[in-house]
Design a protein around this motif. Sequence first.
Motif, PDB file in Angstrom:
ATOM      1  N   GLY A 263     -11.640  20.957  -0.415  1.00  0.00           N
ATOM      2  CA  GLY A 263     -11.097  19.973   0.440  1.00  0.00           C
ATOM      3  C   GLY A 263     -10.130  19.124  -0.074  1.00  0.00           C
ATOM      4  N   ILE A 264      -9.410  19.517  -1.182  1.00  0.00           N
ATOM      5  CA  ILE A 264      -8.454  18.630  -1.844  1.00  0.00           C
ATOM      6  C   ILE A 264      -7.126  19.260  -1.772  1.00  0.00           C
ATOM      7  CG2 ILE A 264      -7.700  17.793  -4.318  1.00  0.00           C
ATOM      8  CD1 ILE A 264     -10.447  17.993  -5.233  1.00  0.00           C
ATOM      9  N   LEU A 265      -6.312  18.278  -1.144  1.00  0.00           N
ATOM     10  CA  LEU A 265      -4.684  18.903  -0.832  1.00  0.00           C
ATOM     11  C   LEU A 265      -3.772  18.877  -2.084  1.00  0.00           C
ATOM     12  CD1 LEU A 265      -4.461  17.285   2.786  1.00  0.00           C
ATOM     13  CD2 LEU A 265      -5.585  19.454   2.044  1.00  0.00           C
ATOM     14  N   SER A 266      -3.935  17.791  -2.731  1.00  0.00           N
ATOM     15  CA  SER A 266      -3.146  17.807  -3.990  1.00  0.00           C
ATOM     16  C   SER A 266      -3.584  16.689  -5.176  1.00  0.00           C
ATOM     17  CB  SER A 266      -1.746  17.186  -3.475  1.00  0.00           C
ATOM     18  OG  SER A 266      -1.713  16.014  -2.878  1.00  0.00           O
ATOM     19  N   ALA A 267      -3.116  16.827  -6.156  1.00  0.00           N
ATOM     20  CA  ALA A 267      -3.546  16.135  -7.375  1.00  0.00           C
ATOM     21  C   ALA A 267      -2.335  15.289  -8.082  1.00  0.00           C
ATOM     22  CB  ALA A 267      -4.528  16.620  -8.154  1.00  0.00           C
ATOM     23  N   THR A 268      -2.357  14.292  -8.723  1.00  0.00           N
ATOM     24  CA  THR A 268      -1.414  13.741  -9.562  1.00  0.00           C
ATOM     25  C   THR A 268      -2.277  13.099 -10.666  1.00  0.00           C
ATOM     26  OG1 THR A 268      -1.373  11.671  -8.263  1.00  0.00           O
ATOM     27  CG2 THR A 268       0.340  13.396  -7.811  1.00  0.00           C
ATOM     28  N   VAL A 269      -1.804  12.988 -11.904  1.00  0.00           N
ATOM     29  CA  VAL A 269      -2.517  12.195 -13.094  1.00  0.00           C
ATOM     30  C   VAL A 269      -1.575  11.427 -13.813  1.00  0.00           C
ATOM     31  CG1 VAL A 269      -1.867  14.338 -14.460  1.00  0.00           C
ATOM     32  CG2 VAL A 269      -3.953  12.950 -15.019  1.00  0.00           C
ATOM     33  N   ARG A 270      -1.974  10.371 -14.011  1.00  0.00           N
ATOM     34  CA  ARG A 270      -1.317   9.374 -15.064  1.00  0.00           C
ATOM     35  C   ARG A 270      -2.143   9.288 -16.366  1.00  0.00           C
ATOM     36  NH1 ARG A 270      -0.946   4.059 -12.964  1.00  0.00           N
ATOM     37  NH2 ARG A 270      -2.812   4.602 -11.585  1.00  0.00           N
ATOM     38  N   GLU A 271      -1.649   9.307 -17.551  1.00  0.00           N
ATOM     39  CA  GLU A 271      -2.454   9.166 -18.712  1.00  0.00           C
ATOM     40  C   GLU A 271      -1.753   8.060 -19.529  1.00  0.00           C
ATOM     41  OE1 GLU A 271      -1.435  13.019 -20.705  1.00  0.00           O
ATOM     42  OE2 GLU A 271      -2.505  14.186 -19.063  1.00  0.00           O
TER      43      GLU A 271
END
Length: 463
Positions: A343-351
């Motif tokens: 059920g996940i549409l999109s993902a972004t990541v910050r490091e």
Amino acid sequence: MGALGRVVLWLQFCALTQAAYKLWVPNTDFDDAANWSNNRTPCASAAVEFPAHKMVSVLVREGHSVSDLLLPLDGELILASGAAFSASVTTWDPNCSAGGPALFRDPDRFLWHDPRLWRSEDAVSGLFSMDAERVPCRHDDVVFPLATSFRVGLGPGVRTVRSVSVLGKTFTRDDDLAAFLASRSGRLRFHGPGALRVVPEACTDPSGCVCGNDEELPWVCAALLQSLGGRCPSVACNDALRPVGQCCDLCGAIVSLTHGAAFDLERYRARLLGSFLILPEYQGLQVAVSKVWRTRRVPEAAGRESDTEIQVVLAEAEDRAGSATRLAQDVLADIAEHGDALGILSATVRESGAPIEGGSAAGLHQPGPSVALGGVVAAALLLAVLLVVLLRRAETLRWKWKRRGEDAVPAPAGAPLGFDNPVFDLTGSAASEEPPPAPQADAGTTSRSYFINPLFAVAEAEA
């Protein structure tokens, strides 16, 4: 059925309905050494003194022999079975040194907003919560242990929770709780200008609910950092991250998820624990998963949930630098493959950035007075040296210019006075014109960002 039995049944009911509860930890018990100024309970035949102008309820579990007992002007001593006080001046304890009376510490030092004073039911190894979520949230049930005495400072503002269990009774109606807080028993246990309310609404959304403590975060951070002078400990990495609901920066990564109706927060938290955190390479990592208010609009989000997102915080220790980045990449790969089913549409990541060489997390962000004074002195010395150099350089240039003026040959009549300036050469400017530079990232952070949309990934694979 006794009061303790009713509390046990109520906790069992919470477990069956998957209701989250926060348990109050500190107490004002007589036999707890932490409640005394010298961190030990009064010795035999010692003088005992309570703060005169503080309201307090104190549970006494054992028998005590005292020479003097100075009680507060308004308070109560609750004697458990077998507890008693006796007056004696002859008994001497060789383990106690002579001195002043044993002083009961300020009972008003315990604050509702202090995250260290609460324990959550879902405390699991490898998981942690944001500071704002460590204190009771909007949909939490609050439990004050029956077998101890306590006192809580409510602080400013209004606290709203699902229910409050105190002295063996669970309050789910606002009027009943208000009547208890106004009673003498309530005033002995709760104090401060703030208010406490109950709204019996459970979180029924499988994707989770926002905690609702955003407005109280400044008070949470003030209570949490009080012992550090209000300053956050330094971190061992460049470009540290500050997740939503956290008081201080941390090293690691933040994965933000846009989800659909099929997303289940508890199921995804269990997936992270069972599929990643059990692996040897990720030992020592701490993960927090919660729903928060979105700080930016995402095109894929629509409807009521468009203002929220799932925040997955991967916090790494100083000796595990880089492990959060690797886990973030594994999480993105897992979402690209199974995002539709989750059920996940999109993902972004910050490091966060690279580790600070030779850095230590023991210091504080703001320098102390000695460091600041040393910096001022060094800057003043450097400025003085630069001023001397510039003055000498100016004198040399003045002398050379004078000599050149004396030896100069007059220019012939009609000769152009000046030089070609390519900046104003309009004939060549059009051919060499370049587009304006792209906007630079905020100078305060250089954290890298990634974006994966599993729906588009599936479409490309089919094509």
